[in-house]
Structure formats: C-alpha cells, structure tokens
Design a protein around this motif. Structure first.
Motif, PDB file in Angstrom:
ATOM      1  N   LEU A   1       0.832  -1.203   0.000  1.00  0.00           N
ATOM      2  CA  LEU A   1       0.000   0.000   0.000  1.00  0.00           C
ATOM      3  C   LEU A   1       0.871   1.259   0.000  1.00  0.00           C
ATOM      4  O   LEU A   1       0.621   2.196  -0.765  1.00  0.00           O
ATOM      5  N   PHE A   2       1.910   1.269   0.831  1.00  0.00           N
ATOM      6  CA  PHE A   2       2.790   2.433   0.896  1.00  0.00           C
ATOM      7  C   PHE A   2       3.475   2.673  -0.444  1.00  0.00           C
ATOM      8  O   PHE A   2       3.612   3.815  -0.893  1.00  0.00           O
ATOM      9  N   ALA A   3       3.907   1.604  -1.110  1.00  0.00           N
ATOM     10  CA  ALA A   3       4.566   1.730  -2.414  1.00  0.00           C
ATOM     11  C   ALA A   3       3.611   2.327  -3.449  1.00  0.00           C
ATOM     12  O   ALA A   3       3.985   3.251  -4.184  1.00  0.00           O
ATOM     13  N   LEU A   4       2.392   1.822  -3.508  1.00  0.00           N
ATOM     14  CA  LEU A   4       1.412   2.330  -4.469  1.00  0.00           C
ATOM     15  C   LEU A   4       1.106   3.799  -4.205  1.00  0.00           C
ATOM     16  O   LEU A   4       1.076   4.622  -5.138  1.00  0.00           O
ATOM     17  N   GLN A   5       0.897   4.146  -2.952  1.00  0.00           N
ATOM     18  CA  GLN A   5       0.605   5.531  -2.600  1.00  0.00           C
ATOM     19  C   GLN A   5       1.805   6.437  -2.833  1.00  0.00           C
ATOM     20  O   GLN A   5       1.668   7.595  -3.227  1.00  0.00           O
ATOM     21  N   GLY A   6       3.008   5.889  -2.601  1.00  0.00           N
ATOM     22  CA  GLY A   6       4.225   6.665  -2.823  1.00  0.00           C
ATOM     23  C   GLY A   6       4.418   7.043  -4.280  1.00  0.00           C
ATOM     24  O   GLY A   6       4.771   8.179  -4.591  1.00  0.00           O
ATOM     25  N   VAL A   7       4.195   6.091  -5.172  1.00  0.00           N
ATOM     26  CA  VAL A   7       4.323   6.385  -6.606  1.00  0.00           C
ATOM     27  C   VAL A   7       3.259   7.403  -7.023  1.00  0.00           C
ATOM     28  O   VAL A   7       3.543   8.333  -7.776  1.00  0.00           O
ATOM     29  N   SER A   8       2.041   7.241  -6.511  1.00  0.00           N
ATOM     30  CA  SER A   8       0.982   8.204  -6.817  1.00  0.00           C
ATOM     31  C   SER A   8       1.377   9.612  -6.377  1.00  0.00           C
ATOM     32  O   SER A   8       1.214  10.579  -7.132  1.00  0.00           O
ATOM     33  N   GLY A   9       1.906   9.726  -5.173  1.00  0.00           N
ATOM     34  CA  GLY A   9       2.359  11.027  -4.674  1.00  0.00           C
ATOM     35  C   GLY A   9       3.486  11.607  -5.500  1.00  0.00           C
ATOM     36  O   GLY A   9       3.521  12.815  -5.776  1.00  0.00           O
ATOM     37  N   PHE A  10       4.401  10.757  -5.909  1.00  0.00           N
ATOM     38  CA  PHE A  10       5.516  11.184  -6.759  1.00  0.00           C
ATOM     39  C   PHE A  10       4.985  11.766  -8.074  1.00  0.00           C
ATOM     40  O   PHE A  10       5.442  12.812  -8.528  1.00  0.00           O
ATOM     41  N   LEU A  11       4.012  11.088  -8.666  1.00  0.00           N
ATOM     42  CA  LEU A  11       3.449  11.555  -9.934  1.00  0.00           C
ATOM     43  C   LEU A  11       2.686  12.861  -9.762  1.00  0.00           C
ATOM     44  O   LEU A  11       2.712  13.717 -10.658  1.00  0.00           O
ATOM     45  N   GLU A  12       2.027  13.046  -8.640  1.00  0.00           N
ATOM     46  CA  GLU A  12       1.304  14.283  -8.384  1.00  0.00           C
ATOM     47  C   GLU A  12       2.243  15.468  -8.298  1.00  0.00           C
ATOM     48  O   GLU A  12       1.925  16.565  -8.742  1.00  0.00           O
ATOM     49  N   LYS A  13       3.434  15.243  -7.717  1.00  0.00           N
ATOM     50  CA  LYS A  13       4.420  16.327  -7.567  1.00  0.00           C
ATOM     51  C   LYS A  13       5.129  16.647  -8.880  1.00  0.00           C
ATOM     52  O   LYS A  13       5.606  17.755  -9.045  1.00  0.00           O
ATOM     53  N   ALA A  14       5.207  15.660  -9.754  1.00  0.00           N
ATOM     54  CA  ALA A  14       5.985  15.826 -11.005  1.00  0.00           C
ATOM     55  C   ALA A  14       5.313  16.781 -11.986  1.00  0.00           C
ATOM     56  O   ALA A  14       4.174  17.049 -11.964  1.00  0.00           O
TER      57      ALA A  14
END
Length: 166
Positions: A153-166
């Motif tokens: 779950l943390f990995a999936l949410q982390g990638v999502s957050g990364f994409l939001e910032k990009a």
C-alpha cells in the motif's frame, strides 16, 4: 494496521488512472513484497496499457544480475538500504525503458531482523530517472503478511504522490 484487499485495489486503481492520464508506464522492482505490487497493478483488465512488468529480485544475486545493483553497494549497506533501492529503480528503468519505477526492499519477518534493521523495516524508492528518484524508509508492525500488505500500500501511494508532484 494491515492494508485490506479493498485498500490495495483502490490504491492500484488510482495509480493506474494517474499513469494512464500521464501516458506513463510502470515497472516494479520488488524484494520483500515478492511481486505483490505488480500483482495489484495488473489485477485490473487493461493494465498492460500502463504496466511494463515486475521484477522480483529477492536475492542479492538477482538484484545484481537483473537490476545492476553493485555488489559493493550490497556489501557496504545491505539489501535493506537507501542506496540499494535507488540502484534498483535505476536498473529497472534502464532495463525496461518504463517511465517510472518503484523499488521495495525490507525485512518482512518473522526472522531476519537486527537491532539496526528490525523486522518491519522497509526501504522504498520511486522515480523516473536515476537523478529523479525519491527514497524513504518505513517501520511497519505486525506479522509477515501485515508488514507486506502495508509495504504494498505504501509503495502504491508513494508512486501516486511522486506523480502528483511531477
């Protein structure tokens, strides 16, 4: 608290939608999660539009051969470390040409922990290039399944957050 199947499905769907919207593809490089991140991402029909694949590099040998993680990095820092997950991301991107990668390496238990890296310690990295990679460590509680679910779950949410910032 462990992540439920529903929470994992939701996080995977949300990440899939972001990847589609940004016309990006994902590669996973997983150790302690054993391909679970890739499994969640490919549960949805049509996910081949945004998932390149997943590399389960459970052993140090696999990390070196499949992802190009340096033996010196493993010897110096151990598999559960920031430098290793950063190299896992770089290797996964270089090997596959995906637009974004996520790497997970940790101690899921019940054994294998130490004072420095107790059971539940999991390092994550995600990025779109070696220069544009974020890494973070988390300490989860629970049994092996609970630690792994929380890590997915943390990995999936982390990638999502990364994409939001990009």
């Amino acid at each position: 608290m462990p992540a439920s199947d529903h929470e994992l499905e939701q996080a995977g769907s949300q990440l899939g939608e972001k990847l589609l919207a940004e016309n990006l593809t994902l590669i996973t490089a997983e150790s302690c999660t054993g391909g679970w991140v890739a499994k969640v991402m490919t549960d949805k029909p049509g996910s081949s539009a945004y998932v390149v694949g997943g590399l389960v590099t459970y052993s140090n040998h696999a990390k070196q051969k499949l992802l190009g993680v340096a033996g010196r990095t493993l010897d110096t820092h151990g598999a559960v470390s920031e430098p290793v997950v950063r190299e896992m991301v770089a290797g996964a991107l270089a090997t596959t040409g995906a637009g974004v990668a996520v790497a997970v390496s940790g101690v899921a238990g019940p054994g294998g922990g130490s004072k420095k890296k107790p059971v539940g310690t999991v390092w994550f990295a995600w990025g779109s290039s070696a220069e544009n990679t974020e890494a973070v460590v988390q300490h989860f509680s629970g049994d092996r399944d609970q630690v792994r679910r929380q890590a997915v779950l943390f990995a999936l949410q982390g990638v999502s957050g990364f994409l939001e910032k990009a």
